[in-house]
Design a protein around this motif. Sequence first.
Motif, PDB file in Angstrom:
ATOM      1  N   VAL A   2      34.331 -12.781  69.659  1.00  0.00           N
ATOM      2  CA  VAL A   2      34.365 -13.402  68.346  1.00  0.00           C
ATOM      3  C   VAL A   2      34.960 -12.429  67.341  1.00  0.00           C
ATOM      4  CG1 VAL A   2      32.989 -14.356  66.475  1.00  0.00           C
ATOM      5  CG2 VAL A   2      32.365 -14.834  68.838  1.00  0.00           C
ATOM      6  N   SER A   3      35.903 -12.895  66.538  1.00  0.00           N
ATOM      7  CA  SER A   3      36.455 -12.064  65.471  1.00  0.00           C
ATOM      8  C   SER A   3      36.502 -12.880  64.186  1.00  0.00           C
ATOM      9  CB  SER A   3      37.856 -11.563  65.826  1.00  0.00           C
ATOM     10  OG  SER A   3      38.763 -12.641  65.952  1.00  0.00           O
ATOM     11  N   THR A   4      36.213 -12.231  63.061  1.00  0.00           N
ATOM     12  CA  THR A   4      36.202 -12.902  61.766  1.00  0.00           C
ATOM     13  C   THR A   4      37.161 -12.196  60.826  1.00  0.00           C
ATOM     14  OG1 THR A   4      33.886 -13.564  62.048  1.00  0.00           O
ATOM     15  CG2 THR A   4      34.778 -13.610  59.811  1.00  0.00           C
ATOM     16  N   ILE A   5      38.008 -12.979  60.156  1.00  0.00           N
ATOM     17  CA  ILE A   5      38.996 -12.446  59.224  1.00  0.00           C
ATOM     18  C   ILE A   5      38.760 -13.048  57.848  1.00  0.00           C
ATOM     19  CG2 ILE A   5      41.448 -12.274  58.670  1.00  0.00           C
ATOM     20  CD1 ILE A   5      42.059 -12.548  61.636  1.00  0.00           C
ATOM     21  N   ALA A   6      38.623 -12.197  56.841  1.00  0.00           N
ATOM     22  CA  ALA A   6      38.449 -12.678  55.471  1.00  0.00           C
ATOM     23  C   ALA A   6      39.795 -13.089  54.902  1.00  0.00           C
ATOM     24  CB  ALA A   6      37.822 -11.587  54.608  1.00  0.00           C
ATOM     25  N   LEU A  74      36.512 -21.552  58.562  1.00  0.00           N
ATOM     26  CA  LEU A  74      37.242 -22.308  59.578  1.00  0.00           C
ATOM     27  C   LEU A  74      36.966 -21.644  60.916  1.00  0.00           C
ATOM     28  CD1 LEU A  74      39.096 -24.759  59.391  1.00  0.00           C
ATOM     29  CD2 LEU A  74      41.057 -23.224  59.460  1.00  0.00           C
ATOM     30  N   VAL A  75      36.514 -22.417  61.896  1.00  0.00           N
ATOM     31  CA  VAL A  75      36.072 -21.863  63.175  1.00  0.00           C
ATOM     32  C   VAL A  75      36.851 -22.481  64.329  1.00  0.00           C
ATOM     33  CG1 VAL A  75      34.105 -21.561  64.724  1.00  0.00           C
ATOM     34  CG2 VAL A  75      33.750 -21.552  62.251  1.00  0.00           C
ATOM     35  N   THR A  76      37.425 -21.649  65.184  1.00  0.00           N
ATOM     36  CA  THR A  76      38.059 -22.168  66.391  1.00  0.00           C
ATOM     37  C   THR A  76      36.986 -22.308  67.462  1.00  0.00           C
ATOM     38  OG1 THR A  76      38.620 -19.975  67.262  1.00  0.00           O
ATOM     39  CG2 THR A  76      40.263 -21.051  65.862  1.00  0.00           C
ATOM     40  N   THR A  77      37.053 -23.389  68.197  1.00  0.00           N
ATOM     41  CA  THR A  77      36.080 -23.634  69.262  1.00  0.00           C
ATOM     42  C   THR A  77      36.778 -23.821  70.610  1.00  0.00           C
ATOM     43  OG1 THR A  77      36.162 -26.014  68.782  1.00  0.00           O
ATOM     44  CG2 THR A  77      34.472 -24.721  67.655  1.00  0.00           C
ATOM     45  N   ASP A  78      38.039 -23.419  70.683  1.00  0.00           N
ATOM     46  CA  ASP A  78      38.807 -23.603  71.916  1.00  0.00           C
ATOM     47  C   ASP A  78      39.847 -22.497  72.043  1.00  0.00           C
ATOM     48  OD1 ASP A  78      40.796 -24.291  70.070  1.00  0.00           O
ATOM     49  OD2 ASP A  78      40.356 -26.424  70.245  1.00  0.00           O
ATOM     50  N   GLU A  79      40.832 -22.733  72.889  1.00  0.00           N
ATOM     51  CA  GLU A  79      41.831 -21.709  73.171  1.00  0.00           C
ATOM     52  C   GLU A  79      42.761 -21.437  71.991  1.00  0.00           C
ATOM     53  OE1 GLU A  79      43.333 -25.735  74.254  1.00  0.00           O
ATOM     54  OE2 GLU A  79      41.548 -24.558  74.739  1.00  0.00           O
ATOM     55  N   ARG A  80      42.632 -22.187  70.918  1.00  0.00           N
ATOM     56  CA  ARG A  80      43.527 -21.982  69.782  1.00  0.00           C
ATOM     57  C   ARG A  80      43.247 -20.670  69.043  1.00  0.00           C
ATOM     58  NH1 ARG A  80      45.071 -26.753  65.966  1.00  0.00           N
ATOM     59  NH2 ARG A  80      42.852 -27.012  65.631  1.00  0.00           N
ATOM     60  N   VAL A  98      39.710 -21.556  52.054  1.00  0.00           N
ATOM     61  CA  VAL A  98      38.895 -21.123  53.190  1.00  0.00           C
ATOM     62  C   VAL A  98      38.599 -19.643  53.003  1.00  0.00           C
ATOM     63  CG1 VAL A  98      38.827 -20.795  55.684  1.00  0.00           C
ATOM     64  CG2 VAL A  98      39.890 -22.852  54.717  1.00  0.00           C
ATOM     65  N   SER A  99      37.326 -19.278  52.950  1.00  0.00           N
ATOM     66  CA  SER A  99      36.952 -17.882  52.697  1.00  0.00           C
ATOM     67  C   SER A  99      37.170 -16.987  53.907  1.00  0.00           C
ATOM     68  CB  SER A  99      35.478 -17.794  52.272  1.00  0.00           C
ATOM     69  OG  SER A  99      35.262 -18.444  51.048  1.00  0.00           O
ATOM     70  N   ARG A 100      36.805 -17.517  55.098  1.00  0.00           N
ATOM     71  CA  ARG A 100      36.900 -16.708  56.301  1.00  0.00           C
ATOM     72  C   ARG A 100      37.366 -17.556  57.483  1.00  0.00           C
ATOM     73  NH1 ARG A 100      32.351 -15.625  53.872  1.00  0.00           N
ATOM     74  NH2 ARG A 100      30.897 -16.537  55.332  1.00  0.00           N
ATOM     75  N   PHE A 101      38.021 -16.882  58.408  1.00  0.00           N
ATOM     76  CA  PHE A 101      38.471 -17.507  59.651  1.00  0.00           C
ATOM     77  C   PHE A 101      37.705 -16.864  60.797  1.00  0.00           C
ATOM     78  CE2 PHE A 101      41.942 -17.500  56.625  1.00  0.00           C
ATOM     79  CZ  PHE A 101      42.399 -18.808  56.654  1.00  0.00           C
ATOM     80  N   CYS A 102      37.035 -17.680  61.600  1.00  0.00           N
ATOM     81  CA  CYS A 102      36.266 -17.180  62.735  1.00  0.00           C
ATOM     82  C   CYS A 102      36.951 -17.631  64.017  1.00  0.00           C
ATOM     83  CB  CYS A 102      34.832 -17.696  62.683  1.00  0.00           C
ATOM     84  SG  CYS A 102      33.964 -17.263  61.170  1.00  0.00           S
ATOM     85  N   PHE A 103      37.456 -16.683  64.770  1.00  0.00           N
ATOM     86  CA  PHE A 103      38.179 -17.003  65.989  1.00  0.00           C
ATOM     87  C   PHE A 103      37.281 -16.754  67.199  1.00  0.00           C
ATOM     88  CE2 PHE A 103      41.400 -15.893  62.821  1.00  0.00           C
ATOM     89  CZ  PHE A 103      42.105 -17.099  62.816  1.00  0.00           C
ATOM     90  N   SER A 104      36.985 -17.827  67.906  1.00  0.00           N
ATOM     91  CA  SER A 104      36.105 -17.762  69.065  1.00  0.00           C
ATOM     92  C   SER A 104      36.539 -18.834  70.050  1.00  0.00           C
ATOM     93  CB  SER A 104      34.644 -17.982  68.639  1.00  0.00           C
ATOM     94  OG  SER A 104      34.517 -19.185  67.904  1.00  0.00           O
ATOM     95  N   GLY A 105      35.850 -18.900  71.178  1.00  0.00           N
ATOM     96  CA  GLY A 105      36.182 -19.885  72.197  1.00  0.00           C
ATOM     97  C   GLY A 105      35.044 -20.853  72.425  1.00  0.00           C
ATOM     98  N   ARG A 106      35.177 -21.687  73.449  1.00  0.00           N
ATOM     99  CA  ARG A 106      34.169 -22.706  73.744  1.00  0.00           C
ATOM    100  C   ARG A 106      32.805 -22.096  74.051  1.00  0.00           C
ATOM    101  NH1 ARG A 106      38.738 -24.984  76.401  1.00  0.00           N
ATOM    102  NH2 ARG A 106      39.355 -26.976  75.472  1.00  0.00           N
ATOM    103  N   GLU A 107      32.809 -20.905  74.641  1.00  0.00           N
ATOM    104  CA  GLU A 107      31.562 -20.313  75.084  1.00  0.00           C
ATOM    105  C   GLU A 107      30.823 -19.545  73.995  1.00  0.00           C
ATOM    106  OE1 GLU A 107      30.438 -21.055  78.057  1.00  0.00           O
ATOM    107  OE2 GLU A 107      32.280 -22.194  78.398  1.00  0.00           O
ATOM    108  N   ASP A 108      31.533 -19.125  72.955  1.00  0.00           N
ATOM    109  CA  ASP A 108      30.879 -18.262  71.971  1.00  0.00           C
ATOM    110  C   ASP A 108      31.072 -18.692  70.522  1.00  0.00           C
ATOM    111  OD1 ASP A 108      33.559 -17.661  71.766  1.00  0.00           O
ATOM    112  OD2 ASP A 108      33.376 -15.597  72.476  1.00  0.00           O
TER     113      ASP A 108
END
Length: 254
Positions: A2-6, A74-80, A98-108
């Motif tokens: 999981v990575s978060t970008i402001a 904004l949260v990714t929940t897949d391979e995007r 959008v204040s922050r972008f959270c990049f993660s996958g289906r599992e996390d």
Amino acid sequence: MVSTIANVDVKQKDSSQALVIAISCSAVLEDTDEDDGKDQSLGAALPLLEALQTVNQHLVAANSAESLLFDVLLVTTDERQQQSARIVSSTKHHGLEVSRFCFSGREDFVESLLENQVQLFLTAEPKEAAQALQKGILSALLGHQSWSSPSEQLRVLFCDKDVITTTPANLAPATQRFWSQLGAMRERFGVLDSPVSILVMTAHGGRQRLGDTLVTLRSHGVNADEAHCLAGAPQGPVLDLLRPHFLLGDGDLK
């Protein structure tokens, strides 16, 4: 991972005071060919994002020191998650707050919601909503009516028929905080021309059922702007008339 970008282009909110809402990226930006060099098209959540921004603008205009604001993630929940740069670029291109972008996958992706103290997770996928609910995060589905919802007013519908039927007991604290903050936000505005509208709809029962529902909401600090008693009538025509951005059910409020 999981990575978060402001988002450096947006003034960051005080997360301890703000009402933190996370929206699935797939509901905001439509998936396109990442090699076409174009920004992604907007999805069903566009009216919702615009309405949240409208509410924030009204709050800040009334009080420049206001801290009770919507903090949108904004949260990714897949391979995007692999398209992170493109997602950030598309969001900024369309002027979305959008204040922050959270990049993660289906599992996390649920981990990213917990790390960012998300109070409401919105998605178009029932499975994702159910996963978040199981971890105690209030969640709701963005339905087809989201496309036609107004951008100048946030419309939240409480319905006494569950949107998601599996609601764990550990959801209660998060739910109470959400309704309390939403109710306080609504109280910032007058009766007329408010950028926030709270709607109530009882699918079954008569006036007593509707009255009990209103009393329950008031006990959580929420006063409804509109109340509708369907008494078993079809919900579709009323939903098309009310045009809510999302629905929360009575399983989400105990």
